[in-house]
Motif scaffolding. Sequence first.
Motif, PDB file in Angstrom:
ATOM      1  N   LEU A 191       0.966  -1.089  -0.022  1.00  0.00           N
ATOM      2  CA  LEU A 191       0.204   0.025  -0.167  1.00  0.00           C
ATOM      3  C   LEU A 191       0.937   1.205  -0.076  1.00  0.00           C
ATOM      4  CD1 LEU A 191      -3.015  -1.036   2.477  1.00  0.00           C
ATOM      5  CD2 LEU A 191      -2.985  -0.849  -0.064  1.00  0.00           C
ATOM      6  N   ASN A 192       2.068   1.066  -0.197  1.00  0.00           N
ATOM      7  CA  ASN A 192       3.118   2.254  -0.303  1.00  0.00           C
ATOM      8  C   ASN A 192       2.833   2.875  -1.559  1.00  0.00           C
ATOM      9  OD1 ASN A 192       5.786   3.665  -1.430  1.00  0.00           O
ATOM     10  ND2 ASN A 192       6.257   3.109   0.631  1.00  0.00           N
ATOM     11  N   MET A 193       2.687   4.059  -1.819  1.00  0.00           N
ATOM     12  CA  MET A 193       2.010   4.853  -2.826  1.00  0.00           C
ATOM     13  C   MET A 193       3.079   4.802  -3.954  1.00  0.00           C
ATOM     14  SD  MET A 193       0.170   8.237  -1.477  1.00  0.00           S
ATOM     15  CE  MET A 193      -1.250   8.215  -0.402  1.00  0.00           C
ATOM     16  N   ALA A 194       4.315   5.213  -3.710  1.00  0.00           N
ATOM     17  CA  ALA A 194       5.535   4.979  -4.607  1.00  0.00           C
ATOM     18  C   ALA A 194       5.607   3.636  -5.181  1.00  0.00           C
ATOM     19  CB  ALA A 194       6.710   5.648  -4.084  1.00  0.00           C
ATOM     20  N   ASP A 195       5.376   2.611  -4.460  1.00  0.00           N
ATOM     21  CA  ASP A 195       5.735   1.287  -4.885  1.00  0.00           C
ATOM     22  C   ASP A 195       4.657   0.798  -5.832  1.00  0.00           C
ATOM     23  OD1 ASP A 195       7.249  -1.102  -4.917  1.00  0.00           O
ATOM     24  OD2 ASP A 195       5.977  -1.943  -3.320  1.00  0.00           O
ATOM     25  N   ILE A 196       3.261   1.039  -5.631  1.00  0.00           N
ATOM     26  CA  ILE A 196       2.145   0.931  -6.289  1.00  0.00           C
ATOM     27  C   ILE A 196       2.355   1.543  -7.760  1.00  0.00           C
ATOM     28  CG2 ILE A 196      -0.458   1.242  -6.617  1.00  0.00           C
ATOM     29  CD1 ILE A 196      -0.473   1.053  -3.642  1.00  0.00           C
ATOM     30  N   ALA A 197       2.773   2.826  -7.631  1.00  0.00           N
ATOM     31  CA  ALA A 197       2.881   3.722  -8.947  1.00  0.00           C
ATOM     32  C   ALA A 197       4.035   3.040  -9.789  1.00  0.00           C
ATOM     33  CB  ALA A 197       3.344   4.931  -8.690  1.00  0.00           C
ATOM     34  N   VAL A 198       4.921   2.369  -9.256  1.00  0.00           N
ATOM     35  CA  VAL A 198       6.132   1.773 -10.070  1.00  0.00           C
ATOM     36  C   VAL A 198       5.391   0.391 -10.666  1.00  0.00           C
ATOM     37  CG1 VAL A 198       8.178   0.404  -9.881  1.00  0.00           C
ATOM     38  CG2 VAL A 198       7.926   2.664  -8.784  1.00  0.00           C
ATOM     39  N   LYS A 199       4.728  -0.286  -9.797  1.00  0.00           N
ATOM     40  CA  LYS A 199       4.134  -1.575 -10.029  1.00  0.00           C
ATOM     41  C   LYS A 199       2.918  -1.494 -11.215  1.00  0.00           C
ATOM     42  CE  LYS A 199       5.247  -4.099  -6.117  1.00  0.00           C
ATOM     43  NZ  LYS A 199       4.942  -5.156  -4.942  1.00  0.00           N
ATOM     44  N   VAL A 200       2.259  -0.272 -11.538  1.00  0.00           N
ATOM     45  CA  VAL A 200       1.159   0.089 -11.968  1.00  0.00           C
ATOM     46  C   VAL A 200       1.803   0.319 -13.606  1.00  0.00           C
ATOM     47  CG1 VAL A 200      -0.609   1.749 -12.670  1.00  0.00           C
ATOM     48  CG2 VAL A 200      -0.697   0.700 -10.455  1.00  0.00           C
ATOM     49  N   ARG A 220      -4.076  12.305  -5.366  1.00  0.00           N
ATOM     50  CA  ARG A 220      -2.865  11.457  -5.281  1.00  0.00           C
ATOM     51  C   ARG A 220      -3.293  10.099  -5.761  1.00  0.00           C
ATOM     52  NH1 ARG A 220       1.669  13.409  -3.922  1.00  0.00           N
ATOM     53  NH2 ARG A 220       1.909  14.432  -1.796  1.00  0.00           N
ATOM     54  N   ILE A 221      -4.525   9.645  -5.581  1.00  0.00           N
ATOM     55  CA  ILE A 221      -4.806   8.118  -6.195  1.00  0.00           C
ATOM     56  C   ILE A 221      -4.640   8.232  -7.808  1.00  0.00           C
ATOM     57  CG2 ILE A 221      -6.613   6.542  -6.224  1.00  0.00           C
ATOM     58  CD1 ILE A 221      -5.309   6.545  -3.650  1.00  0.00           C
ATOM     59  N   PHE A 222      -5.512   9.175  -8.353  1.00  0.00           N
ATOM     60  CA  PHE A 222      -5.758   9.120  -9.693  1.00  0.00           C
ATOM     61  C   PHE A 222      -4.431   9.684 -10.343  1.00  0.00           C
ATOM     62  CE2 PHE A 222     -10.120   8.434  -8.627  1.00  0.00           C
ATOM     63  CZ  PHE A 222     -10.489   7.478  -9.384  1.00  0.00           C
ATOM     64  N   VAL A 223      -3.865  10.608 -10.070  1.00  0.00           N
ATOM     65  CA  VAL A 223      -2.687  11.101 -10.872  1.00  0.00           C
ATOM     66  C   VAL A 223      -1.291  10.323 -10.691  1.00  0.00           C
ATOM     67  CG1 VAL A 223      -1.527  13.234 -11.537  1.00  0.00           C
ATOM     68  CG2 VAL A 223      -3.932  13.468 -10.824  1.00  0.00           C
ATOM     69  N   LEU A 224      -1.177  10.144  -9.323  1.00  0.00           N
ATOM     70  CA  LEU A 224       0.169   9.502  -8.937  1.00  0.00           C
ATOM     71  C   LEU A 224       0.288   7.904  -9.027  1.00  0.00           C
ATOM     72  CD1 LEU A 224       2.929   9.848  -7.498  1.00  0.00           C
ATOM     73  CD2 LEU A 224       1.775   9.430  -5.120  1.00  0.00           C
ATOM     74  N   ILE A 225      -0.986   7.469  -8.587  1.00  0.00           N
ATOM     75  CA  ILE A 225      -0.947   5.974  -8.366  1.00  0.00           C
ATOM     76  C   ILE A 225      -1.693   5.321  -9.676  1.00  0.00           C
ATOM     77  CG2 ILE A 225      -1.923   3.920  -7.160  1.00  0.00           C
ATOM     78  CD1 ILE A 225      -1.672   5.591  -4.736  1.00  0.00           C
ATOM     79  N   LEU A 226      -3.005   5.979 -10.219  1.00  0.00           N
ATOM     80  CA  LEU A 226      -3.665   5.182 -11.259  1.00  0.00           C
ATOM     81  C   LEU A 226      -4.018   6.190 -12.431  1.00  0.00           C
ATOM     82  CD1 LEU A 226      -6.393   3.580  -8.912  1.00  0.00           C
ATOM     83  CD2 LEU A 226      -4.449   2.415  -9.841  1.00  0.00           C
ATOM     84  N   PRO A 227      -2.972   6.685 -13.134  1.00  0.00           N
ATOM     85  CA  PRO A 227      -3.174   7.710 -14.203  1.00  0.00           C
ATOM     86  C   PRO A 227      -3.723   6.908 -15.142  1.00  0.00           C
ATOM     87  CG  PRO A 227      -0.764   6.969 -13.987  1.00  0.00           C
ATOM     88  CD  PRO A 227      -1.544   6.180 -12.675  1.00  0.00           C
ATOM     89  N   ALA A 228      -3.928   5.828 -15.530  1.00  0.00           N
ATOM     90  CA  ALA A 228      -4.570   4.995 -16.648  1.00  0.00           C
ATOM     91  C   ALA A 228      -6.211   5.200 -16.544  1.00  0.00           C
ATOM     92  CB  ALA A 228      -3.905   3.659 -16.758  1.00  0.00           C
ATOM     93  N   SER A 229      -6.323   4.815 -15.000  1.00  0.00           N
ATOM     94  CA  SER A 229      -7.743   4.886 -14.620  1.00  0.00           C
ATOM     95  C   SER A 229      -8.483   6.454 -14.862  1.00  0.00           C
ATOM     96  CB  SER A 229      -8.038   4.437 -13.189  1.00  0.00           C
ATOM     97  OG  SER A 229      -7.558   3.054 -13.083  1.00  0.00           O
ATOM     98  N   PRO A 275       6.158  11.819 -11.226  1.00  0.00           N
ATOM     99  CA  PRO A 275       6.308  11.687  -9.853  1.00  0.00           C
ATOM    100  C   PRO A 275       7.904  10.862  -9.506  1.00  0.00           C
ATOM    101  CG  PRO A 275       5.222   9.703 -10.810  1.00  0.00           C
ATOM    102  CD  PRO A 275       5.224  10.630 -11.895  1.00  0.00           C
ATOM    103  N   PHE A 276       8.728  10.778 -10.446  1.00  0.00           N
ATOM    104  CA  PHE A 276      10.062  10.292 -10.488  1.00  0.00           C
ATOM    105  C   PHE A 276      10.777  10.819  -9.094  1.00  0.00           C
ATOM    106  CE2 PHE A 276      14.679  10.814 -10.684  1.00  0.00           C
ATOM    107  CZ  PHE A 276      14.943   9.452 -10.984  1.00  0.00           C
ATOM    108  N   GLY A 277      10.843  12.035  -8.705  1.00  0.00           N
ATOM    109  CA  GLY A 277      11.468  12.510  -7.632  1.00  0.00           C
ATOM    110  C   GLY A 277      10.479  11.885  -6.355  1.00  0.00           C
ATOM    111  N   TYR A 278       9.403  11.970  -6.482  1.00  0.00           N
ATOM    112  CA  TYR A 278       8.599  11.416  -5.205  1.00  0.00           C
ATOM    113  C   TYR A 278       8.870   9.814  -5.078  1.00  0.00           C
ATOM    114  CZ  TYR A 278       4.520  10.512  -2.187  1.00  0.00           C
ATOM    115  OH  TYR A 278       3.666  10.034  -1.382  1.00  0.00           O
ATOM    116  N   ILE A 279       9.024   9.304  -6.369  1.00  0.00           N
ATOM    117  CA  ILE A 279       9.324   7.736  -6.007  1.00  0.00           C
ATOM    118  C   ILE A 279      10.557   7.388  -5.510  1.00  0.00           C
ATOM    119  CG2 ILE A 279       9.648   5.552  -7.343  1.00  0.00           C
ATOM    120  CD1 ILE A 279       7.284   6.713  -8.944  1.00  0.00           C
ATOM    121  N   ARG A 280      11.724   8.253  -6.144  1.00  0.00           N
ATOM    122  CA  ARG A 280      13.085   8.109  -5.611  1.00  0.00           C
ATOM    123  C   ARG A 280      13.183   8.522  -4.074  1.00  0.00           C
ATOM    124  NH1 ARG A 280      17.650   8.056  -8.981  1.00  0.00           N
ATOM    125  NH2 ARG A 280      19.424   7.357  -7.692  1.00  0.00           N
TER     126      ARG A 280
END
Length: 534
Positions: free
Chosen positions: A208-217, A281-290, A522-527
């Motif tokens: 449920l880590n936002m950055a980790d989910i963004a990478v996996k999505v 946060r949810i739609f732009v960072l984690i689920l942009p395709a959605s 979100p590269f800086g956020y994820i890093r």
Amino acid sequence: MAGSSVSVDYAEAMITTPIAAGDWLIVAPSLITMVGGALCLMLRKNTDLQPKLGVFLLGLLVLASLGLLIRVLDQGVITMVMGNWLPPFGIAVTADPLGATLTFIGSVVAFCAGVFAMQTVSSSGRRYGFYPFLLLLMTGVCGSFLTADVFNLYVWFEVLLISSYGLLILGNERIQLDGAVKYGVLNLVGTNLFLIATGLLYGIFGTLNMADIAVKVDALDNPASGALATVAALYFLAFAMKAAAFPVNFWLPASYHTPNIVVSAVFAGLLTKVGVYALIRIFVLILPASLEYMADVIGIVAIATLITGALGALAQSEIRRLLGYLVIAGIGSMLAGLAIASSGTQATLAISGAIFYAVHSIIVMTALYMAAGIMGMMGSSFNLRELGGLYHKSVAFAGVFLVLAFAVSGLPPFSGFWPKVMLVDAAFQGGRFWLGAAILVSGFLTTLAMGRVWIYAFWRGGPEGTADGQSVDVTGAAEGQLSSGALWLPLGVLTALVIYFGLQPEWMIELATQGASSVVDPFGYIRSVLGEQG
């Protein structure tokens, strides 16, 4: 074997790099408000000392959040992981320009509310927890803005909701209990949807880590799969309820007019914006395709929220209810920015406009509710039919109200003008003309609604049914209250910010742009969260 030792390389599982002293600012807002809330609770019987302590602690919160914002702007995104466990196993607290900006603005508004409450909250209200509830509400608000974990976003939402229930019923009047039931039921439904969506998200990704989910999505072949579509729809419905978007917005005007006016001011300024923040946060960072395939639905909801909010304000004669509908209309503008962001090239501009509008709305709606409280003291009523002649009672206050009316309508040269320009520009450039038109129409209707308030309450000579010029006199306790600096100082500070952001918008536009960039790219956020593994 006795006496033997085993060497363990903790670097494989834990962060071994010392934490920079300045990075501790990231936990300061939560620590100040949690400890402060406990202190105020212990002093609940000392109703003279408690508000002074509460305002002092809220002042510390402003300084800490300002220091955090400066640190983020200087160093970039900063992260602290609880227990020093490597993410995604450790719970991360992350401050990027978006979260730090909203934390700072929210802290300023809470400080102003704390000062305003020194005059408007009775000794009984202090004794039964106004300042502890306000501080714990800010614990949840700041925690929501700074967490990098979806489940902890849920936890902080619950903290702010529990505190808000206490504030809503403070006074124990029948109308408050009625409003609290409506408020509580809808938020209960939204909270359950939030939790169900979070469980599904964990089932899909195992984190449920936002950055980790963004990478996996981003690594998925089909990031718009049926399972993720279900999660996205649930999240949108849950946060739309919390943000008071159409058609699940009827709880707001039914409840925000019931508590003490300073509680309404805090709610109008902060609570719905946390829901909008979560959507970004949810739609732009984690689920942009959605976001891409849900953009039309979000756009329709935005238009309906914009128009129904403005029309609802036009139909009201009770000032607090009218302002509640204006809160809803503002949410429509922010949702419009989210819908426009799906068009790719305009994403940064659209989200920047939504962030700037959120900051503007936090400030101006808090100030308008405070102004409504002063109007109620001056005219002994919140009903427009029973008000009149306020211009003659205080020309300065009439000027302040006119500034706020122009600002909430999106008219220059005040803070509401620039985010609307940004949103309309992004809508037209992205080919979503109907969204841009809806923002303009809503602004026009809001202007009519606020003009009606001005004419009835300030411009005409007296209340309905009295001869022109025969306004109701304010005497006794109300007159004493109106001379208090605790009323005028916070209202003056918020109005000054409205004017400043209107005349000098560059700083806020830059902050909003950096905040938008941190979620759009979100590269800086994820890093920051995942380190080298990101």
